[in-house]
Design a protein around this motif. Structure first.
Motif, PDB file in Angstrom:
ATOM      1  N   SER A  29      71.364   9.051 -12.104  1.00 51.56           N
ATOM      2  CA  SER A  29      71.828  10.344 -11.032  1.00 51.56           C
ATOM      3  C   SER A  29      73.369   9.866 -10.658  1.00 51.56           C
ATOM      4  O   SER A  29      74.605  10.379 -10.984  1.00 51.56           O
ATOM      5  CB  SER A  29      70.870  10.128 -10.228  1.00 51.56           C
ATOM      6  OG  SER A  29      71.216   9.001  -9.465  1.00 51.56           O
ATOM      7  N   GLU A  44      66.196   6.221 -13.592  1.00 53.79           N
ATOM      8  CA  GLU A  44      66.804   7.468 -12.959  1.00 53.79           C
ATOM      9  C   GLU A  44      67.769   7.055 -11.481  1.00 53.79           C
ATOM     10  O   GLU A  44      68.786   8.437 -12.142  1.00 53.79           O
ATOM     11  CB  GLU A  44      65.415   7.835 -12.142  1.00 53.79           C
ATOM     12  CG  GLU A  44      65.222   8.712 -11.145  1.00 53.79           C
ATOM     13  CD  GLU A  44      65.727   9.984 -11.449  1.00 53.79           C
ATOM     14  OE1 GLU A  44      67.181  10.732 -11.130  1.00 53.79           O
ATOM     15  OE2 GLU A  44      65.996  10.253 -12.913  1.00 53.79           O
ATOM     16  N   LYS A  45      67.503   6.232 -11.884  1.00 53.46           N
ATOM     17  CA  LYS A  45      69.079   5.531 -10.253  1.00 53.46           C
ATOM     18  C   LYS A  45      70.405   5.536 -11.612  1.00 53.46           C
ATOM     19  O   LYS A  45      70.770   6.472 -10.308  1.00 53.46           O
ATOM     20  CB  LYS A  45      68.357   3.854  -9.443  1.00 53.46           C
ATOM     21  CG  LYS A  45      69.141   4.007  -8.696  1.00 53.46           C
ATOM     22  CD  LYS A  45      68.805   2.774  -7.502  1.00 53.46           C
ATOM     23  CE  LYS A  45      70.340   1.708  -7.841  1.00 53.46           C
ATOM     24  NZ  LYS A  45      68.925   0.632  -7.412  1.00 53.46           N
TER      25      LYS A  45
END
Lengths: 152, 152
Positions: free
Chosen positions: B120, B116-117
């Motif tokens: 994004s 996810e990091k």
DNA sequence: ATTTATGCAAATCGTTTGCAAACCT
DNA sequence: AGGTTTGCAAACGATTTGCATAAAT
């Protein structure tokens, strides 16, 4: 937005020559023309665009030569949802790692780059994932899909 | 590696129904079958694979229905250098944002996700670049090209 | 009953291929 | 010469489309 060649036309020719040679292929006039067109234009071109840029080229020969040039690692073929394939110089020939903005309205394809920091972060994240799956990465492809400036 | 549905089959049907309705299209038997196959399989399928999974489907109807389902935002079409297009459920339907591992040898396509990091970070970097170019981002596409486990 | 979806067969169209002439070394 | 490349025209094959029938509402 220009091709911003980090490689001189002469170097490009020499390298294309070499790569073709390593696959036992000649650097013929038509192939030279194709490389020259792609170099001068600096963006992915469709078959109609290639034929317009080189009016003396026969369509079938262009298709055949693009296959040869792709196998030699001189040219890269890009497929989008558009009706045509597009062709550009292999990025390790231009020394210009980039990605594509693909317009979902008119099909146009432009180049863009992301900051080196992001690129390398992404690269290592991808490698980890691939390894876990027993997948051997050859390259990655990052496209942005949307509406180009002209299509609003 | 499974489809890991975060959406129940019932929810999926209801949502497909809704989306089709918003484009004035019906959720017919054949369309239900297609959604069900894609949901059950959980990976991008080619036309031959779809026809094998739904032996009663007529090829032309499948093509037509996939167009309708794509317009309704239920299905997403994926084009690779492979000879066939592939189809999967739209990712906002499955709640499962992912990318593709594309095997340059056999053409197989698998799903994968990145942390996810990273996702994004990438997302905001892309948005900046796009804005500078007057490009309106609809989505991005990140593929890894290489050799799958089976093809070594 | 009227509109929409379906299935078959035929058409499309980007791409590939067969073959004889042109080219290169 | 001996091999490769070229260009024309024909073939291919995934996808699309015309049209008459079957569903669906």
């Amino acid at each position: 937005m220009s091709a911003a060649p980090t490689v001189s036309p002469a170097d490009l020719e020499r390298e294309a020559q070499t790569r073709l040679g390593s696959v036992d292929q000649r650097f013929t006039r038509n192939r030279r023309t194709l490389v020259e067109i792609l170099s001068r234009t600096g963006r992915p071109l469709t078959m109609p665009e290639l034929l317009e840029a080189g009016p003396d080229l026969a369509q079938s020969s262009v298709y055949r030569n693009l296959v040869v040039l792709e196998q030699a690692g001189v040219v890269r073929r890009i497929v989008t949802n558009d009706e045509f394939s597009r062709y550009e110089l292999a990025e390790d020939l231009t020394g210009h790692h980039h990605h594509h903005l693909v317009c979902t309205s008119c099909g146009a394809v432009e180049d863009f780059t992301v900051p080196e920091k992001i690129e390398s972060l992404l690269d290592s994240a991808l490698r980890v994932t691939a390894d876990q799956r027993g997948f051997t990465v050859e390259s990655h492809r990052l496209d942005l899909l949307g509406r180009c400036d002209a299509c609003g």
